[in-house]
Design an enzyme around this catalytic site. Structure first.
Site, short mmCIF file in Angstrom:
data_model
loop_
_atom_site.label_atom_id
_atom_site.label_comp_id
_atom_site.label_asym_id
_atom_site.label_seq_id
_atom_site.Cartn_x
_atom_site.Cartn_y
_atom_site.Cartn_z
CE1 TYR A 136 -3.75 2.44 0.64
CE2 TYR A 136 -2.62 3.26 2.71
CZ TYR A 136 -3.34 3.52 1.69
OH TYR A 136 -4.37 4.33 1.86
CG ASP A 146 5.67 3.54 1.09
OD1 ASP A 146 5.69 4.26 2.28
OD2 ASP A 146 4.44 3.69 0.55
CE LYS A 179 0.68 4.54 8.59
NZ LYS A 179 0.74 3.99 7.25
#
Ligand SMILES: *Cc1c(COP(=O)(O)O)cnc(C)c1O
Length: 433
Positions: free
Chosen positions: A144, A239, A272
């Protein structure tokens, strides 16, 4: 019986907010039941609307690596709020945060701050395309990279839970340049480069995939990704929205650099933990690539709230705390203790179980062996997972409400929390066996 305030709130929420939530997985659709509405959180715990306490293994899906309400982070945020919420003009703190990030990630010489992981991944892909002058991108099934149109193909996580291989509302033309390959499949990767090598702008990868629970890219696979990108002039985009500052101070790239001499990605996407729970994300890489961005170069990218002063204060205070010596050793040790405890409890009860962790991130499967790709992850028994989830929830342990999600341990989790969690899991495993 006392009224269930979570249920009341859920009903009110559903009248106004689609599914009652502002991000799909929160709705408990995969496991059934009523989502817990959080009233407040402290350290390793949160309390729901009924006042019930839970040991929190989600931590806002990763950001709360220090636990909730760390005093030095709270103080930094309070100070920043007094100075002003947002200016739309540069601040010194943005430089401080950039310096702190670059110090720990040698592959990031320059970076740009944005507000979400979605935005960071989308911008990194645009930069990769702009810098190479190529259109095609490779991504892997189960990874994702946020919900930008071009990346919303076989993207695991919330999407997997709802059974959409891709989203409605994304025109086929928009994803026609997105090549989706199987994770950890070297032969497929080689074929893709043999067929399209000169057109590939980048390979985007979650190095330790956390959106199909927890699946590591094998070292040979990662090495091949690096070699093929370099040989064909494509960029390797890491990522690390989930893994950055979570699996190690240097991110997953430092984990692979230990196994592959000289290893580094071209672009790194962060989110995050970098915001410590505030809306903050970033992408970065070598100067020659990052200077292609506006206002220096032709690749446009912008944001009204980018580098927000309150978010940067929160992120900076968080990064300063996790950079203390011994932080990750202690976190990794605690996370391993949890994983080992769960494995032992499952073995004792005769429940097929496998689990893995790196730093403060972990995953487990009701499968005898760790899966290597999305197809293998999909073999998990979701009905059994639902029983495990609710069994733990009833015992005050909050894990991700879907089996495609990773788990997170914070510095605030104590040995007693881990022990209580393993004990709760033991009871539930016995009822599953
Ligand atoms: C969470 C996540 C994103 C998206 O970040 P948001 O802040 O939710 O937009 C992108 N990539 C990975 C690997 C993630 O885990």
């Amino acid at each position: 019986m006392a009224t269930d305030k979570n249920a009341e709130l859920f009903e009110r929420a559903r009248a106004l907010i689609p599914g009652g939530v502002n991000s799909p997985v929160r709705a408990f659709r995969a496991v059934g039941g009523t989502p817990r509405f959080v009233q407040r959180a402290r350290g390793a715990y949160f309390w729901d609307a009924n006042g019930d306490r839970y040991i929190d293994y989600i931590g806002s899906w990763g950001p709360m690596i220090l636990g909730h309400g760390h005093p030095r982070v709270v103080e930094a945020v309070q100070r920043a709020v007094e100075e002003g919420f947002s200016f739309g003009a540069p601040t010194e703190r943005e430089i401080e945060l950039a310096e702190e990030v670059a110090k720990h990630l040698p592959a990031v010489e320059m970076l740009r701050l944005v507000s979400s992981g979605t935005e960071a991944a989308m911008s990194a892909i645009r930069l990769a395309r702009g810098a190479t002058g190529r259109n095609r991108i490779i991504k892997f099934e189960g990874c994702y990279h946020g919900h930008a149109d071009a990346l919303l193909v076989k993207a695991g996580s919330g999407l997997a839970t709802f059974g959409h291989p891709t989203s409605a509302g994304v025109p086929a033309e928009v994803v026609q340049h997105t090549l989706v390959l199987e994770y950890n499949n070297i032969a497929q990767l080689e074929e893709a480069f043999a067929a399209h090598g000169e057109d590939i702008a980048c390979v985007a990868i979650e190095p330790i995939a956390g959106n199909m629970n927890f699946v590591r890219a094998s070292v040979p696979f990662m090495q091949r990704c690096r070699e093929l990108c370099s040989r064909h002039g494509a960029l390797l985009v890491f990522d690390e929205v989930m893994t950055g500052f979570r699996v190690a101070l240097g991110g997953a790239q430092s984990v692979y650099a230990r196994a592959i001499p000289g290893f580094a990605p071209d672009l790194t996407v962060l989110g995050k933990v970098i915001g410590g729970g505030m809306p903050l994300a970033a992408f970065g890489g070598p100067r020659r690539l990052m200077e292609r961005l506006a206002p220096l170069g032709p690749v446009y990218q912008a944001g009204t709230l980018s580098g927000n002063p309150v978010a940067t204060a929160c992120g900076l205070a968080t990064l300063q705390e996790i950079a203390r010596p011994g932080f990750y050793e202690a976190l990794a040790q605690k996370t391993r203790a949890l994983v080992d405890g769960l494995k032992g409890a499952a073995a004792e009860a005769g429940v097929p179980f496998s689990a893995d962790s790196e730093g403060g991130m972990f995953g487990f499967f009701l499968l005898p062996q760790l899966p290597r790709n999305y197809g293998e992850v999909m073999k998990s028994d979701s009905e059994r997972f639902g029983r495990l989830f609710h069994g733990l929830l009833d015992r005050g342990v909050y894990i991700a409400p879907a089996l495609y999600e990773a788990g997170f341990v914070s510095a605030a989790h104590g040995d007693d929390d881990i022990a209580r969690t393993v004990e709760a899991a033991s009871e539930v495993f016995r009822s599953l066996a």
